[in-house]
Design an enzyme around this catalytic site. Structure first.
Site, PDB file in Angstrom:
ATOM      1  N   ARG A 171       0.848  -1.176   0.000  1.00 34.34           N
ATOM      2  CA  ARG A 171       0.000   0.000   0.000  1.00 34.34           C
ATOM      3  C   ARG A 171       0.889   1.233   0.000  1.00 34.34           C
ATOM      4  O   ARG A 171       1.841   1.309   0.759  1.00 34.34           O
ATOM      5  CB  ARG A 171      -0.809   0.028   1.310  1.00 34.34           C
ATOM      6  N   ARG A 175      -2.654  10.855  -0.206  1.00 35.75           N
ATOM      7  CA  ARG A 175      -3.605  11.605   0.625  1.00 35.75           C
ATOM      8  C   ARG A 175      -4.029  12.848  -0.139  1.00 35.75           C
ATOM      9  O   ARG A 175      -3.177  13.671  -0.474  1.00 35.75           O
ATOM     10  CB  ARG A 175      -2.896  11.966   1.927  1.00 35.75           C
ATOM     11  N   ARG A 248      18.878  -5.834   7.122  1.00 40.64           N
ATOM     12  CA  ARG A 248      19.511  -4.674   6.509  1.00 40.64           C
ATOM     13  C   ARG A 248      20.064  -3.857   7.670  1.00 40.64           C
ATOM     14  O   ARG A 248      19.436  -3.772   8.734  1.00 40.64           O
ATOM     15  CB  ARG A 248      18.505  -3.818   5.731  1.00 40.64           C
ATOM     16  N   ARG A 279      18.736   9.530   4.498  1.00 41.20           N
ATOM     17  CA  ARG A 279      18.138  10.691   5.157  1.00 41.20           C
ATOM     18  C   ARG A 279      19.101  11.325   6.150  1.00 41.20           C
ATOM     19  O   ARG A 279      20.066  10.701   6.576  1.00 41.20           O
ATOM     20  CB  ARG A 279      16.814  10.345   5.838  1.00 41.20           C
ATOM     21  N   GLU A 299      22.160   8.833   7.459  1.00 45.57           N
ATOM     22  CA  GLU A 299      21.907   7.391   7.489  1.00 45.57           C
ATOM     23  C   GLU A 299      22.341   6.735   6.183  1.00 45.57           C
ATOM     24  O   GLU A 299      21.793   7.030   5.134  1.00 45.57           O
ATOM     25  CB  GLU A 299      20.406   7.115   7.673  1.00 45.57           C
ATOM     26  N   TYR A 347       9.565  -6.881  12.197  1.00 46.94           N
ATOM     27  CA  TYR A 347       9.797  -5.443  12.256  1.00 46.94           C
ATOM     28  C   TYR A 347       8.647  -4.752  12.980  1.00 46.94           C
ATOM     29  O   TYR A 347       7.641  -4.401  12.387  1.00 46.94           O
ATOM     30  CB  TYR A 347       9.996  -4.862  10.854  1.00 46.94           C
ATOM     31  N   ASP A 349       6.928  -1.731  15.282  1.00 44.08           N
ATOM     32  CA  ASP A 349       7.005  -0.365  15.794  1.00 44.08           C
ATOM     33  C   ASP A 349       7.001  -0.438  17.319  1.00 44.08           C
ATOM     34  O   ASP A 349       6.622  -1.453  17.905  1.00 44.08           O
ATOM     35  CB  ASP A 349       5.796   0.450  15.313  1.00 44.08           C
TER      36      ASP A 349
HETATM   37  N1  UDP Z   1       9.981   5.191   1.118  1.00 46.70           N
HETATM   38  C1  UDP Z   1      10.213   5.827  -0.096  1.00 46.70           C
HETATM   39  N2  UDP Z   1      10.547   7.160  -0.114  1.00 46.70           N
HETATM   40  C2  UDP Z   1      10.692   7.894   1.031  1.00 46.70           C
HETATM   41  C3  UDP Z   1      10.452   7.251   2.271  1.00 46.70           C
HETATM   42  C4  UDP Z   1      10.112   5.897   2.276  1.00 46.70           C
HETATM   43  O1  UDP Z   1      10.096   5.202  -1.146  1.00 46.70           O
HETATM   44  O2  UDP Z   1      11.010   9.089   0.947  1.00 46.70           O
HETATM   45  C5  UDP Z   1       9.623   3.733   1.117  1.00 46.70           C
HETATM   46  C6  UDP Z   1      10.853   2.861   1.078  1.00 46.70           C
HETATM   47  O3  UDP Z   1      10.576   1.716   0.283  1.00 46.70           O
HETATM   48  C7  UDP Z   1      11.049   2.446   2.535  1.00 46.70           C
HETATM   49  C8  UDP Z   1       9.613   2.388   3.058  1.00 46.70           C
HETATM   50  O4  UDP Z   1       8.929   3.409   2.307  1.00 46.70           O
HETATM   51  O5  UDP Z   1      11.727   1.215   2.653  1.00 46.70           O
HETATM   52  C9  UDP Z   1       9.469   2.636   4.562  1.00 46.70           C
HETATM   53  O6  UDP Z   1      10.133   3.827   4.916  1.00 46.70           O
HETATM   54  P1  UDP Z   1       9.970   4.591   6.323  1.00 46.70           P
HETATM   55  O7  UDP Z   1      10.920   5.716   6.310  1.00 46.70           O
HETATM   56  O8  UDP Z   1       8.534   4.895   6.522  1.00 46.70           O
HETATM   57  O9  UDP Z   1      10.374   3.467   7.373  1.00 46.70           O
HETATM   58  P2  UDP Z   1      11.503   3.469   8.529  1.00 46.70           P
HETATM   59  O10 UDP Z   1      12.802   3.249   7.822  1.00 46.70           O
HETATM   60  O11 UDP Z   1      11.459   4.798   9.196  1.00 46.70           O
HETATM   61  O12 UDP Z   1      11.107   2.325   9.390  1.00 46.70           O
END
Ligand code: UDP
Length: 367
Positions: A171, A175, A248, A279, A299, A347, A349
């Protein structure tokens, strides 16, 4: 036996379990191999800034019970996660919402945004997505995919989107309102005072041994507790007999900068492939910090090897098959409870971790 429970790992799962067991009059010993408590929610104080040393943690939940539970230990601020994405010289709001679309397509209304995206999806004509790329394209169209998903996802997982299974992105919510709140949950915030202070409170009723490797410790203290709560790596507990479960990993490059404000937001994603990090976190903005200096963390996703910090379980079909075998062994292991992200290879939260730990104590003690 000196203790009712030996809790392996002073992260969130272990600490919630320890707190609840101790509150019910149980004797609890917590061991952790790190020099500090709090596992990956550990925050280190650098010039008054709480630095999320093992990755940014933003607390969010829709479960009022869990929200109230956490609020016993700290007051939460009103931080709302609203990441900004940088693609080459363009800036976009996340998650994908009307702010993103108005900038990308130079439009203003939801009807215009929907029409643009729909036209892109139809032009591609993908009926049965075979991989992550096709899945994403068929959900959001080419512009959003290429600018905001492709590069980020390929960096995050170290593979081409065409080689990644589509289930990673089942998904991708779009929005159609002007709302940059990343999460859909009812409750959200950052604990004032940092996560470490919460865990400190949770562990008040337990004995804690840091710098203590469980596998060494149990050799010398085999009968120290009636039961063990194990939150380390699931496969390690069973000596990797079915093979090593993959993760990972992420490498953080943290830097103190002699300026008040580096990027103007706590989370900025770099979505193009050519920038090597995914990021940059500017920690002070989680708490509206007013210090004269700032601390940032870049990161860098990386391949994980045994001995490094595991972060993201790779829950693909191959690893899941192996994990299921370990989970069956875990279920049959007498007097050991396996919990948390590493102990279950899931994984989770933070809110899910807390919920699972509370449930485990209730099942254990009947209260
Ligand atoms: N994602 C993306 N672009 C973004 C941020 C997230 O395509 O700018 C995708 C990417 O596949 C990633 C997934 O959404 O693996 C989950 O990212 P999120 O940052 O929500 O998860 P976190 O790493 O913080 O657990």
């Amino acid at each position: 036996m000196k203790y009712d429970y030996l809790v392996v790992g002073a992260g969130l799962y272990g600490s919630v379990f320890a707190h609840e067991a101790a509150t019910r009059g149980k004797r609890v010993l917590v061991v952790d191999k790190r020099p500090n408590i709090a596992g990956n929610v550990y925050t280190e104080d650098i010039e008054g800034i709480h630095v999320h040393k093992y990755g940014a943690h933003i607390f969010h939940t829709s479960d009022k019970k869990i929200w109230d539970y956490m609020n016993q230990f700290a007051e939460f601020n009103n931080y709302i996660n609203s990441p900004v994405a940088v693609y080459k010289d363009e800036l976009y709001n996340l998650p994908f919402n009307m702010n993103t679309f108005s900038k990308m397509f130079n439009i203003a209304t939801p009807a215009e945004a929907k029409a643009k995206i729909q036209a892109e999806i139809e032009e591609l004509g993908i009926t049965e997505p075979k991989n992550l790329e096709e899945q994403a394209l068929s959900l959001v169209g080419r512009s959003v995919y290429e600018k905001l998903i492709k590069g980020y996802t390929e960096k995050q997982w170290g593979r081409d989107c065409k080689e990644l299974p589509s289930f990673i992105i089942k998904r991708l919510p779009l929005r159609f309102i002007y709302d940059n709140n990343y999460f859909n949950d009812r409750f959200q915030g950052i604990p004032m005072g940092g996560y470490t202070a919460i865990v400190e409170k949770m562990l008040e009723g337990s004995d804690v041994l840091l710098n203590t490797d469980y596998y060494e410790f149990r050799k010398e203290n085999p009968d120290i507790a009636a039961k063990t709560v194990y939150t380390g790596m699931l496969d390690q507990y069973f000596d990797y007999r079915y093979g090593v479960l993959e993760y990972r990993s992420v490498r953080f490059e943290t830097e103190k900068l002699d300026m008040e404000n580096y990027q103007g937001n706590a989370v900025v994603n770099y979505t193009e492939r050519e920038v090597p990090y995914t990021r940059i976190i500017e920690h002070k903005h989680f708490e509206y910090g007013t210090q004269p200096v700032t601390v940032i963390s870049r990161e860098y996703p990386s391949e994980w090897k045994l001995g490094e910090e595991p972060y993201y379980p790779v829950n693909d079909a191959k690893n899941e098959t192996v994990a299921e075998k370990y989970r069956a062994l875990a279920a049959a292991e007498k007097n050991v409870i396996f919990g948390g992200r590493l102990g279950e290879y899931r994984y989770y939260d933070m809110d899910k971790v807390i919920e699972k730990a509370l449930k485990a104590v209730e099942e254990e003690t009947g209260i």
